[in-house]
Design an enzyme around this catalytic site. Sequence first.
Site, PDB file in Angstrom:
ATOM      1  N   PHE A  15      39.159  29.254  38.303  1.00 59.22           N
ATOM      2  CA  PHE A  15      37.833  28.726  38.025  1.00 59.22           C
ATOM      3  C   PHE A  15      37.621  28.585  36.523  1.00 59.22           C
ATOM      4  O   PHE A  15      37.955  29.479  35.754  1.00 59.22           O
ATOM      5  CB  PHE A  15      36.750  29.629  38.630  1.00 59.22           C
ATOM      6  CG  PHE A  15      35.446  28.923  38.747  1.00 59.22           C
ATOM      7  CD1 PHE A  15      35.195  28.067  39.808  1.00 59.22           C
ATOM      8  CD2 PHE A  15      34.479  29.065  37.763  1.00 59.22           C
ATOM      9  CE1 PHE A  15      33.999  27.378  39.889  1.00 59.22           C
ATOM     10  CE2 PHE A  15      33.278  28.378  37.842  1.00 59.22           C
ATOM     11  CZ  PHE A  15      33.036  27.530  38.912  1.00 59.22           C
ATOM     12  N   VAL A  16      37.070  27.440  36.124  1.00 60.53           N
ATOM     13  CA  VAL A  16      36.814  27.198  34.703  1.00 60.53           C
ATOM     14  C   VAL A  16      35.347  26.838  34.487  1.00 60.53           C
ATOM     15  O   VAL A  16      34.682  26.359  35.406  1.00 60.53           O
ATOM     16  CB  VAL A  16      37.699  26.056  34.144  1.00 60.53           C
ATOM     17  CG1 VAL A  16      39.150  26.505  34.059  1.00 60.53           C
ATOM     18  CG2 VAL A  16      37.574  24.784  34.962  1.00 60.53           C
ATOM     19  N   LYS A  42      43.187  20.050  39.262  1.00 60.19           N
ATOM     20  CA  LYS A  42      43.916  21.226  39.751  1.00 60.19           C
ATOM     21  C   LYS A  42      44.917  20.757  40.799  1.00 60.19           C
ATOM     22  O   LYS A  42      44.578  20.692  41.986  1.00 60.19           O
ATOM     23  CB  LYS A  42      42.948  22.230  40.383  1.00 60.19           C
ATOM     24  CG  LYS A  42      41.952  22.860  39.425  1.00 60.19           C
ATOM     25  CD  LYS A  42      41.022  23.808  40.176  1.00 60.19           C
ATOM     26  CE  LYS A  42      40.073  24.524  39.240  1.00 60.19           C
ATOM     27  NZ  LYS A  42      39.086  25.342  39.991  1.00 60.19           N
ATOM     28  N   ASP A  91      39.183  19.037  42.215  1.00 54.94           N
ATOM     29  CA  ASP A  91      39.686  20.285  42.789  1.00 54.94           C
ATOM     30  C   ASP A  91      40.415  19.935  44.092  1.00 54.94           C
ATOM     31  O   ASP A  91      41.595  19.610  44.074  1.00 54.94           O
ATOM     32  CB  ASP A  91      38.476  21.212  42.990  1.00 54.94           C
ATOM     33  CG  ASP A  91      38.849  22.636  43.301  1.00 54.94           C
ATOM     34  OD1 ASP A  91      39.817  22.854  44.047  1.00 54.94           O
ATOM     35  OD2 ASP A  91      38.173  23.564  42.813  1.00 54.94           O
ATOM     36  N   GLY A  96      28.249  17.693  35.976  1.00 53.72           N
ATOM     37  CA  GLY A  96      29.404  18.237  35.260  1.00 53.72           C
ATOM     38  C   GLY A  96      30.005  17.338  34.195  1.00 53.72           C
ATOM     39  O   GLY A  96      30.508  17.808  33.187  1.00 53.72           O
ATOM     40  N   ASP A 147      29.934  24.329  35.082  1.00 51.51           N
ATOM     41  CA  ASP A 147      29.063  25.496  35.220  1.00 51.51           C
ATOM     42  C   ASP A 147      29.617  26.507  36.209  1.00 51.51           C
ATOM     43  O   ASP A 147      30.444  26.189  37.059  1.00 51.51           O
ATOM     44  CB  ASP A 147      27.699  25.048  35.755  1.00 51.51           C
ATOM     45  CG  ASP A 147      27.807  24.589  37.207  1.00 51.51           C
ATOM     46  OD1 ASP A 147      28.577  23.637  37.476  1.00 51.51           O
ATOM     47  OD2 ASP A 147      27.165  25.204  38.081  1.00 51.51           O
ATOM     48  N   GLU A 150      34.756  11.790  35.959  1.00 58.02           N
ATOM     49  CA  GLU A 150      34.518  13.106  36.580  1.00 58.02           C
ATOM     50  C   GLU A 150      34.913  14.221  35.622  1.00 58.02           C
ATOM     51  O   GLU A 150      35.729  14.014  34.728  1.00 58.02           O
ATOM     52  CB  GLU A 150      35.364  13.240  37.853  1.00 58.02           C
ATOM     53  CG  GLU A 150      34.589  13.146  39.138  1.00 58.02           C
ATOM     54  CD  GLU A 150      33.712  14.366  39.443  1.00 58.02           C
ATOM     55  OE1 GLU A 150      33.300  15.095  38.511  1.00 58.02           O
ATOM     56  OE2 GLU A 150      33.423  14.571  40.627  1.00 58.02           O
ATOM     57  N   ASP A 151      34.340  15.390  35.832  1.00 57.16           N
ATOM     58  CA  ASP A 151      34.746  16.548  35.036  1.00 57.16           C
ATOM     59  C   ASP A 151      36.010  17.180  35.595  1.00 57.16           C
ATOM     60  O   ASP A 151      36.933  17.509  34.867  1.00 57.16           O
ATOM     61  CB  ASP A 151      33.603  17.583  34.963  1.00 57.16           C
ATOM     62  CG  ASP A 151      33.053  17.964  36.338  1.00 57.16           C
ATOM     63  OD1 ASP A 151      33.439  17.362  37.358  1.00 57.16           O
ATOM     64  OD2 ASP A 151      32.218  18.890  36.390  1.00 57.16           O
ATOM     65  N   ARG A 175      27.220  25.466  31.040  1.00 58.72           N
ATOM     66  CA  ARG A 175      27.534  24.050  30.786  1.00 58.72           C
ATOM     67  C   ARG A 175      27.556  23.712  29.299  1.00 58.72           C
ATOM     68  O   ARG A 175      28.257  22.809  28.865  1.00 58.72           O
ATOM     69  CB  ARG A 175      26.486  23.132  31.433  1.00 58.72           C
ATOM     70  CG  ARG A 175      26.508  23.097  32.932  1.00 58.72           C
ATOM     71  CD  ARG A 175      25.689  21.912  33.436  1.00 58.72           C
ATOM     72  NE  ARG A 175      25.340  22.051  34.841  1.00 58.72           N
ATOM     73  CZ  ARG A 175      26.150  21.733  35.844  1.00 58.72           C
ATOM     74  NH1 ARG A 175      27.349  21.269  35.607  1.00 58.72           N
ATOM     75  NH2 ARG A 175      25.762  21.888  37.097  1.00 58.72           N
TER      76      ARG A 175
HETATM   77  P1  XMP Z   1      36.382  18.838  45.055  1.00 54.29           P
HETATM   78  O1  XMP Z   1      36.977  19.988  45.825  1.00 54.29           O
HETATM   79  O2  XMP Z   1      35.474  17.998  45.901  1.00 54.29           O
HETATM   80  O3  XMP Z   1      35.484  19.582  43.992  1.00 54.29           O
HETATM   81  O4  XMP Z   1      37.448  18.045  44.332  1.00 54.29           O
HETATM   82  C1  XMP Z   1      34.968  18.949  42.917  1.00 54.29           C
HETATM   83  C2  XMP Z   1      33.710  19.642  42.457  1.00 54.29           C
HETATM   84  O5  XMP Z   1      33.785  21.073  42.605  1.00 54.29           O
HETATM   85  C3  XMP Z   1      33.309  21.717  41.450  1.00 54.29           C
HETATM   86  N1  XMP Z   1      34.390  22.538  40.870  1.00 54.29           N
HETATM   87  C4  XMP Z   1      34.307  23.294  39.770  1.00 54.29           C
HETATM   88  N2  XMP Z   1      33.297  23.527  38.911  1.00 54.29           N
HETATM   89  N3  XMP Z   1      34.664  24.990  37.677  1.00 54.29           N
HETATM   90  C5  XMP Z   1      33.483  24.378  37.869  1.00 54.29           C
HETATM   91  O6  XMP Z   1      32.599  24.592  37.075  1.00 54.29           O
HETATM   92  C6  XMP Z   1      35.725  24.831  38.483  1.00 54.29           C
HETATM   93  O7  XMP Z   1      36.793  25.419  38.256  1.00 54.29           O
HETATM   94  C7  XMP Z   1      35.535  23.933  39.599  1.00 54.29           C
HETATM   95  N4  XMP Z   1      36.360  23.534  40.595  1.00 54.29           N
HETATM   96  C8  XMP Z   1      35.621  22.668  41.347  1.00 54.29           C
HETATM   97  C9  XMP Z   1      32.857  20.620  40.527  1.00 54.29           C
HETATM   98  O8  XMP Z   1      31.466  20.451  40.669  1.00 54.29           O
HETATM   99  C10 XMP Z   1      33.548  19.371  40.987  1.00 54.29           C
HETATM  100  O9  XMP Z   1      32.802  18.195  40.778  1.00 54.29           O
HETATM  101 MG    MG Z   2      31.215  17.882  39.200  1.00 56.34          MG
END
Ligand code: XMP
Ligand code: MG
Length: 179
Positions: free
Chosen positions: A156-157, A135, A107, A49, A163, A103-104, A169
């Site tokens: 969700f984005v 988030k 969550d 990501g 992706d 990180e991207d 992506r």
């Molecule tokens: P956690 O819950 O471990 O999640 O903080 C992090 C990973 O979950 C994916 N993720 C997303 N990917 N759109 C995405 O494309 C989203 O809105 C989203 N929310 C979580 C992502 O891989 C991230 O590294």
């Molecule tokens: Mg990721």
Amino acid sequence: MKEEVTVNGKDFSVYLTKEEIIGRVWDLGQQITNDYRGKTPIILSVLNGAFIFTADLVRHIELPLNIEFVRLSSYEGTSSTGKLTEVLGLKTDLENQDVIIVEDIVDTGFTLSNFVKTVKSKNPNSVKIVSLLRKPEAISFPVEIDYVGFDIPNDFVLGYGLDYDEVGRELPQIYKLVE
Ligand code: XMP
Ligand code: MG
């Protein structure tokens, strides 16, 4: 540039434009440049990501850098420990290094909170985290993010590296699911 995209039958509309993203990436690069002056930090970019964000960010940091990529995969453990995070590709010796994790999106914080523990166990001089997106409503594993691009709602984005089931992506902007 597209205002709306449809991925796997779901509609997304633009949430952060290319200009907004690159402006903020420039700010983050300047902050990091100021905070690490005289040092050569190691960028630890979390694939897949963060690949586009990392590529833009490092070009806005005016310092010598080492750049490494890791993959994290979360899976259900077989014991009572529940979920586990496996780190792939972490070859570099981090002892006494200044590590910047890129990180991207954060969550729940699960992935990153575990990865930070792994990185800290390698005795680096310092560890900071930069995440393009966060988030705040979704956080359930506390993790301190030192540099945040944008705090976003719990929707969700995709795009700019993110992706939806491996689709989207390459999109140059960030799109949000239309409810
Ligand atoms: P956690 O819950 O471990 O999640 O903080 C992090 C990973 O979950 C994916 N993720 C997303 N990917 N759109 C995405 O494309 C989203 O809105 C989203 N929310 C979580 C992502 O891989 C991230 O590294
Ligand atoms: Mg990721």
